[in-house]
Design an enzyme around this catalytic site. Structure first.
Site, PDB file in Angstrom:
ATOM      1  N   VAL A 184       0.957  -1.216  -0.115  1.00  0.00           N
ATOM      2  CA  VAL A 184      -0.080   0.014  -0.059  1.00  0.00           C
ATOM      3  C   VAL A 184       0.898   1.294   0.036  1.00  0.00           C
ATOM      4  O   VAL A 184       0.673   2.029  -0.648  1.00  0.00           O
ATOM      5  CB  VAL A 184      -0.763   0.092   1.177  1.00  0.00           C
ATOM      6  N   TYR A 185       1.981   0.972   0.812  1.00  0.00           N
ATOM      7  CA  TYR A 185       2.791   2.307   0.665  1.00  0.00           C
ATOM      8  C   TYR A 185       3.324   2.558  -0.707  1.00  0.00           C
ATOM      9  O   TYR A 185       3.544   3.925  -0.980  1.00  0.00           O
ATOM     10  CB  TYR A 185       4.144   2.063   1.738  1.00  0.00           C
ATOM     11  N   ALA A 186       4.036   1.741  -1.178  1.00  0.00           N
ATOM     12  CA  ALA A 186       4.692   1.836  -2.493  1.00  0.00           C
ATOM     13  C   ALA A 186       3.557   2.379  -3.481  1.00  0.00           C
ATOM     14  O   ALA A 186       3.843   3.388  -4.270  1.00  0.00           O
ATOM     15  CB  ALA A 186       5.121   0.357  -3.047  1.00  0.00           C
TER      16      ALA A 186
END
Length: 259
Positions: free
Chosen positions: A152-154
């Protein structure tokens, strides 16, 4: 007329480094963060410029709406969308509230704040928008050996890259610049707040990231990668993106057709 910059996540790390540098250059500031004490400490330490503090939580709709209203109503010359959280963990283990917080802070907030600020900048014929992402935005093709897990961060950082590139094209000729700033690992509180020990990993200083970002604006860079010496690597990525985009056809690709 005084220059006025709004910086989110301004109480530590890259955001504070941006606010410090912009204040030193004579910009008035609107600084946004969750920690009101730190906001007030920053304002007290910069008496030579006007500093307005806004305590807002950009992981909430109310927080985003509060800051978006300021972006729409104030004559901003620069917007720095820096606020961030990481929550590195496999998607199946990522609690729903943390996933929601991450997407709100790194996707919803910068999208809505940029939307609120950009019309006024266009009308005034000037403005700079800096979206702070990271080189992890380009890590999607990496295999499972690359840690930490960060789907999700990427993905949220990749959104900032694509949005910034597309918006820059939309705003060509208006006097408004857009940049997505993509450092690697930076020596800030960011990782420690997520429980990550990055002390043995070589890290860039937040001040160097800001130097690169501001110089990148002067150079007209839409994607600024402070630690990438060979910009041809970035050009190759973007050329491949456009080649794939241009290589599509309304005909089903051969590999998908029945034998």
């Amino acid at each position: 007329m005084s220059k006025l910059a709004l910086v989110t996540g301004a109480t530590s790390g890259i955001g504070k480094a941006f606010a410090d540098r912009l204040a030193a250059e004579g910009n008035d500031l609107i600084i946004v963060g969750r920690n009101n004490n730190r906001l007030e400490e920053f304002a007290d330490a910069h008496p030579d410029v006007t500093v307005r503090t806004v305590a807002a939580d950009l992981s909430t709709d109310d927080g985003v709406d509060t800051v978006a209203e300021i972006c729409a109503s104030e004559p901003l010359t620069m917007l720095v969308n820096n606020a961030g959280v990481a929550h590195y963990m496999p998607l199946a283990e990522l609690p729903a509230d943390k996933a929601r917080e991450l997407v709100h802070v790194k996707v919803v907030a910068p999208t809505m704040l940029t939307r609120a600020a950009v019309a006024g900048m266009q009308e005034r014929g000037e403005g700079k928008i800096v979206n702070v992402a990271g080189m992890i935005a380009f890590s999607g093709p990496a295999d499972k050996s690359v840690m930490p897990r960060r789907a999700v961060y990427a993905g949220s950082l990749a959104h900032l890259v694509a949005m910034s590139q597309t918006l820059s094209a939309e705003l060509e000729g208006t006097g408004v610049q857009v940049q997505v700033l993509c450092p690697g690992v930076v020596a800030t509180e960011f990782q420690s707040r997520q429980g990550l020990d990055m002390s043995v990993v070589p890290r860039m200083s937040a001040e160097d990231v800001v130097t690169a970002g501001l110089r990148g604006l002067e150079l007209g860079e839409v994607v600024c990668a402070p630690g990438v010496e060979d910009t041809g690597l970035l050009d190759a990525v973007f050329e491949a993106d456009l080649a794939a985009f241009g290589g599509q056809s309304p005909r089903l690709a051969t590999r998908y057709r029945a034998n």
